[in-house]
Motif scaffolding. Structure first.
Motif, PDB file in Angstrom:
ATOM      1  N   ARG A 213       0.840  -1.202   0.000  1.00  0.00           N
ATOM      2  CA  ARG A 213       0.000   0.000   0.000  1.00  0.00           C
ATOM      3  C   ARG A 213       0.873   1.250   0.000  1.00  0.00           C
ATOM      4  O   ARG A 213       1.999   1.237   0.510  1.00  0.00           O
ATOM      5  CB  ARG A 213      -0.912   0.029   1.224  1.00  0.00           C
ATOM      6  CG  ARG A 213      -1.957  -1.058   1.276  1.00  0.00           C
ATOM      7  CD  ARG A 213      -2.819  -0.904   2.516  1.00  0.00           C
ATOM      8  NE  ARG A 213      -3.583   0.346   2.507  1.00  0.00           N
ATOM      9  CZ  ARG A 213      -4.247   0.810   3.569  1.00  0.00           C
ATOM     10  NH1 ARG A 213      -4.210   0.146   4.721  1.00  0.00           N
ATOM     11  NH2 ARG A 213      -4.928   1.931   3.498  1.00  0.00           N
ATOM     12  N   GLU A 214       0.334   2.319  -0.554  1.00  0.00           N
ATOM     13  CA  GLU A 214       1.087   3.564  -0.633  1.00  0.00           C
ATOM     14  C   GLU A 214       0.680   4.502   0.495  1.00  0.00           C
ATOM     15  O   GLU A 214      -0.509   4.742   0.729  1.00  0.00           O
ATOM     16  CB  GLU A 214       0.829   4.236  -1.976  1.00  0.00           C
ATOM     17  CG  GLU A 214       1.761   5.392  -2.276  1.00  0.00           C
ATOM     18  CD  GLU A 214       1.585   5.900  -3.690  1.00  0.00           C
ATOM     19  OE1 GLU A 214       0.525   6.491  -3.966  1.00  0.00           O
ATOM     20  OE2 GLU A 214       2.488   5.699  -4.511  1.00  0.00           O
ATOM     21  N   PHE A 215       1.688   5.024   1.196  1.00  0.00           N
ATOM     22  CA  PHE A 215       1.463   5.914   2.335  1.00  0.00           C
ATOM     23  C   PHE A 215       2.289   7.183   2.181  1.00  0.00           C
ATOM     24  O   PHE A 215       3.326   7.193   1.523  1.00  0.00           O
ATOM     25  CB  PHE A 215       1.893   5.234   3.645  1.00  0.00           C
ATOM     26  CG  PHE A 215       1.038   4.083   4.075  1.00  0.00           C
ATOM     27  CD1 PHE A 215       0.060   4.244   5.050  1.00  0.00           C
ATOM     28  CD2 PHE A 215       1.208   2.823   3.513  1.00  0.00           C
ATOM     29  CE1 PHE A 215      -0.726   3.181   5.469  1.00  0.00           C
ATOM     30  CE2 PHE A 215       0.422   1.751   3.914  1.00  0.00           C
ATOM     31  CZ  PHE A 215      -0.546   1.933   4.891  1.00  0.00           C
ATOM     32  N   TYR A 216       1.823   8.253   2.838  1.00  0.00           N
ATOM     33  CA  TYR A 216       2.647   9.430   3.074  1.00  0.00           C
ATOM     34  C   TYR A 216       3.234   9.314   4.471  1.00  0.00           C
ATOM     35  O   TYR A 216       2.528   8.968   5.419  1.00  0.00           O
ATOM     36  CB  TYR A 216       1.823  10.716   3.016  1.00  0.00           C
ATOM     37  CG  TYR A 216       1.439  11.166   1.634  1.00  0.00           C
ATOM     38  CD1 TYR A 216       2.405  11.472   0.681  1.00  0.00           C
ATOM     39  CD2 TYR A 216       0.106  11.326   1.293  1.00  0.00           C
ATOM     40  CE1 TYR A 216       2.056  11.904  -0.582  1.00  0.00           C
ATOM     41  CE2 TYR A 216      -0.263  11.762   0.024  1.00  0.00           C
ATOM     42  CZ  TYR A 216       0.713  12.051  -0.900  1.00  0.00           C
ATOM     43  OH  TYR A 216       0.366  12.479  -2.153  1.00  0.00           O
ATOM     44  N   SER A 217       4.516   9.642   4.607  1.00  0.00           N
ATOM     45  CA  SER A 217       5.083   9.718   5.942  1.00  0.00           C
ATOM     46  C   SER A 217       4.728  11.076   6.540  1.00  0.00           C
ATOM     47  O   SER A 217       4.695  12.094   5.845  1.00  0.00           O
ATOM     48  CB  SER A 217       6.600   9.531   5.912  1.00  0.00           C
ATOM     49  OG  SER A 217       7.229  10.606   5.258  1.00  0.00           O
TER      50      SER A 217
END
Length: 228
Positions: free
Chosen positions: A150-154
Motif C-alpha cells: 500500500r502507498e502511504f505518506y510519511s
C-alpha cells in the motif's frame, strides 16, 4: 560555486551544484579553522540520491544520533540524501554521505487536506490504536513509501497515512507528459496527452526538478502543466 555567509553564533553554509560532469553537490564550512569538516555527496551511477529542500537550518549527526560539531546547513539549501529515512533513537534521519545524517523533519513537506477521517499507521503498516485524524485537517506530509503493497505518506514521528485519504487538486496538462517514479525514472511508455485533467496531491523535488505526485507512486513534471 557560491559561498554562504558565516555568523558569530554559529557557522552556516548551503549546498551548490558543481559545474563539472560529476553533478556533485558539496557543502563546506566557510570561515572556520583547520578542524572544520567538509561534506561531499556525489551523484554517481553507484550511489544515486534524492535532492531535498531544507525547511529549517539543520545540524549534522552521526550514526548514533549524536550532534557533530556546530556546522549548520542553511534553510532552503538543496541537500542530496541517500535511501529511505532511518530511525535512530526514536528520531528519523536521512543519510547524506560521509557517515553523516540530517534530521528528516528539517526538510520541506507538503500540506494536504484529509477528505475523510483517517487511521494512522506505523512503519510496518500496523494501525496505531486510538489515533484517528479528522476530515478537513491539514497534515504536513513528506515522501511517499510503500508498506505491505500500500502507498502511504510519511508524517511526523514515524507515523504514516494512506495516500487515498487526501483531497487532490485537478490540473490540466499544457503539454504531453511522461510518467515517472519517485526517483525520476520514466515508467513504461505511457504518454499523457495535452488537455487531460490529472488529479495531483503534492509536489516533490526529484533531482532538482519539481514534480507533482499523481498517486500510486506516479510523478509528472510540473513544467508539463505550465502554459508557455
Amino acid at each position: 560555486m557560491s559561498k554562504a555567509t558565516s555568523t558569530s553564533a554559529s557557522r552556516s553554509f548551503s549546498l551548490s551544484s558543481a559545474t563539472d560532469n560529476s553533478s556533485a553537490y558539496s557543502a563546506t564550512d566557510y570561515g572556520c579553522n583547520n578542524n572544520c569538516s567538509t561534506v561531499t555527496s556525489s551523484n554517481t551511477a553507484a550511489a544515486k540520491g534524492t535532492i531535498r529542500k531544507l525547511h529549517h537550518n539543520a545540524g549534522f549527526y552521526d550514526q548514533l544520533g549524536k550532534r557533530i560539531g556546530t556546522l549548520i546547513l542553511a534553510r532552503n539549501s538543496l541537500v542530496k540524501t541517500y535511501g529511505e529515512k532511518v530511525l535512530i533513537n526514536d528520531k528519523y534521519f536521512y543519510y547524506i554521505g560521509n557517515s553523516q545524517y540530517v534530521i528528516a523533519s528539517n526538510f520541506v513537506g507538503s500540506e494536504l487536506i484529509l477528505k475523510h477521517d483517517a487511521y494512522v499507521y506505523d512503519a510496518d503498516g500496523n494501525r496505531i490504536e486510538r489515533e484517528v485524524l479528522k476530515k478537513g485537517e491539514k497534515i504536513k506530509t513528506y515522501e511517499t513509501v510503500k508498506i505491505a503493497g500500500r502507498e502511504f505518506y510519511s508524517i511526523h514521528f514515524g507515523r504514516y497515512l494512506a495516500t487515498g485519504n487526501f483531497v487532490g487538486s485537478e490540473l490540466e496538462l499544457a503539454h504531453n507528459a511522461y510518467v515517472y517514479s519517485e526517483r525520476g525514472v520514466r515508467i513504461g511508455t505511457e504518454v499523457l496527452e495535452k488537455g487531460r485533467k490529472i488529479k495531483i496531491y503534492s509536489t516533490r523535488l526529484i533531482n532538482g526538478e519539481k514534480y507533482y505526485h499523481a498517486g500510486h507512486g506516479r510523478y509528472i513534471l510540473a513544467a508539463n502543466f505550465e502554459k508557455k
